[in-house]
Design an enzyme around this catalytic site. Sequence first.
Site, mmCIF file in Angstrom:
data_model
loop_
_atom_site.group_PDB
_atom_site.id
_atom_site.type_symbol
_atom_site.label_atom_id
_atom_site.label_comp_id
_atom_site.label_asym_id
_atom_site.label_seq_id
_atom_site.Cartn_x
_atom_site.Cartn_y
_atom_site.Cartn_z
ATOM 1 N N CYS A 106 -16.397 1.647 0.940
ATOM 2 C CA CYS A 106 -15.188 0.834 1.216
ATOM 3 C C CYS A 106 -14.702 1.011 2.645
ATOM 4 O O CYS A 106 -13.957 0.175 3.135
ATOM 5 C CB CYS A 106 -14.097 1.172 0.216
ATOM 6 N N ARG A 146 0.884 -1.185 0.000
ATOM 7 C CA ARG A 146 0.000 0.000 0.000
ATOM 8 C C ARG A 146 0.909 1.219 0.000
ATOM 9 O O ARG A 146 1.735 1.392 0.894
ATOM 10 C CB ARG A 146 -0.901 0.011 1.230
ATOM 11 N N ASP A 153 -17.198 7.293 -1.396
ATOM 12 C CA ASP A 153 -15.939 7.148 -0.661
ATOM 13 C C ASP A 153 -15.614 8.518 -0.070
ATOM 14 O O ASP A 153 -16.213 9.543 -0.449
ATOM 15 C CB ASP A 153 -14.834 6.666 -1.634
ATOM 16 N N GLN A 169 -10.223 -3.874 -3.247
ATOM 17 C CA GLN A 169 -11.508 -3.409 -2.727
ATOM 18 C C GLN A 169 -12.597 -3.547 -3.787
ATOM 19 O O GLN A 169 -13.719 -3.960 -3.491
ATOM 20 C CB GLN A 169 -11.389 -1.941 -2.284
ATOM 21 N N ARG A 192 -13.539 -8.509 2.081
ATOM 22 C CA ARG A 192 -12.113 -8.255 1.792
ATOM 23 C C ARG A 192 -11.309 -9.507 2.118
ATOM 24 O O ARG A 192 -10.400 -9.888 1.383
ATOM 25 C CB ARG A 192 -11.587 -7.081 2.636
ATOM 26 N N HIS A 213 -7.436 0.852 -6.369
ATOM 27 C CA HIS A 213 -7.651 0.001 -5.184
ATOM 28 C C HIS A 213 -8.355 -1.283 -5.657
ATOM 29 O O HIS A 213 -9.526 -1.508 -5.364
ATOM 30 C CB HIS A 213 -8.491 0.760 -4.153
HETATM 31 N N1 NVA Z 1 -9.909 6.782 -1.357
HETATM 32 C C1 NVA Z 1 -9.527 6.331 -0.030
HETATM 33 C C2 NVA Z 1 -9.746 4.864 0.109
HETATM 34 C C3 NVA Z 1 -9.459 4.328 1.485
HETATM 35 C C4 NVA Z 1 -9.646 2.843 1.578
HETATM 36 C C5 NVA Z 1 -8.084 6.692 0.236
HETATM 37 O O1 NVA Z 1 -7.243 6.501 -0.657
HETATM 38 O O2 NVA Z 1 -7.789 7.159 1.328
HETATM 39 N N1 CP Z 2 -11.164 -0.008 2.606
HETATM 40 C C1 CP Z 2 -9.886 -0.074 3.014
HETATM 41 O O1 CP Z 2 -8.973 -0.346 2.224
HETATM 42 O O2 CP Z 2 -9.709 0.113 4.339
HETATM 43 P P1 CP Z 2 -8.313 0.323 5.104
HETATM 44 O O3 CP Z 2 -7.774 1.656 4.663
HETATM 45 O O4 CP Z 2 -8.678 0.295 6.556
HETATM 46 O O5 CP Z 2 -7.386 -0.794 4.720
#
Ligand code: NVA
Ligand code: CP
Length: 310
Positions: free
Chosen positions: A268, A105, A228, A135, A296, A132
């Site tokens: 998500c 990540r 989101d 997800q 997930r 992502h």
């Molecule tokens: N768009 C959000 C998704 C979190 C799972 C982010 O990148 O923070």
């Molecule tokens: N939806 C998601 O990826 O959650 P986290 O940021 O908690 O991993």
Amino acid sequence: MLKGKDLISIHDLSADEVYEILDFAADLKVMQNMKIPHRYLEGKTLGMIFEKSSTRTRVSFEVGIFQLGGTGLFLSSKDLQLGRGEPIKDTARVLSRYLDGIMIRTFGHDRIIELAKYADIPVINGLSDLLHPCQVLTDLLTIREHKGKNFRSMKMAYVGDGNNMTNSYLYGAAKVGMHLSVATPANYKPNAEVFKNALADAEETRAEITWTENPIDAVKDADIIATDTWASMGQEAEHDDRKKIFAQYQVNRELLSHASKNAIVLHCLPAYRGEEITEEVFENNAHVIFEEAENRLHTQKAIMALTMTD
Ligand code: NVA
Ligand code: CP
């Protein structure tokens, strides 16, 4: 089919590979619920590099690899030499000699591409600024559970910021032939190249993929609505400005009145009530949203078992 491959973008997968992941995830969910052992990755190790925060991704990958008979290593970039400037290409070549798979990540999507180029083990995208995929594959599983398998008969709407989730929804919908209407402010559209690629994929599946500035147009007759956060990780400083810019893009009771009567709402998580979604809409859909969070685990177990197998 997926053996030894990376999972970086849904765009890179064939439709068959997407269905292979969804079908296997559904099987693994049954096995898990029936306590049937499914140690497909006995003795294997997954390294999990995190350059951003996470609750779901971290816990579901770590528990998932354990349930498959393997071990997960949480690798915060703060503690790795990566965080002190060791090149990602060197990190990739070192970790390939210890591990059987890497989940990462991070911020820039090019970091994942670079990692995968130099790693000779599967690399799984656990979120980048661009995409992502884990997800959205999970969301496709959740949609199948609630709306049936015929994606081509469904309309999905995404309302909010054109971010990594939006980009992956575009790739996911295009691949399975689902109608997707995206509503974002004009200056916060999804990534232009992703949109172009999704339209090209959609030619094959005849998915209808559209963008509009008008959230009401997007949700009209939609069976699935997703949203989101308005400020993704890394955009914290823009939060107050974004609250004003996105005010008309809240998923609330009024907006849902334009959707199909039995529409479900996906998120998500983490969710910010009073911003992209109201408390009322969130709680009315909590049974779906937390199923989505659970999924997930099953989806990523499928991804790991299919890519990291011998
Ligand atoms: N768009 C959000 C998704 C979190 C799972 C982010 O990148 O923070
Ligand atoms: N939806 C998601 O990826 O959650 P986290 O940021 O908690 O991993």
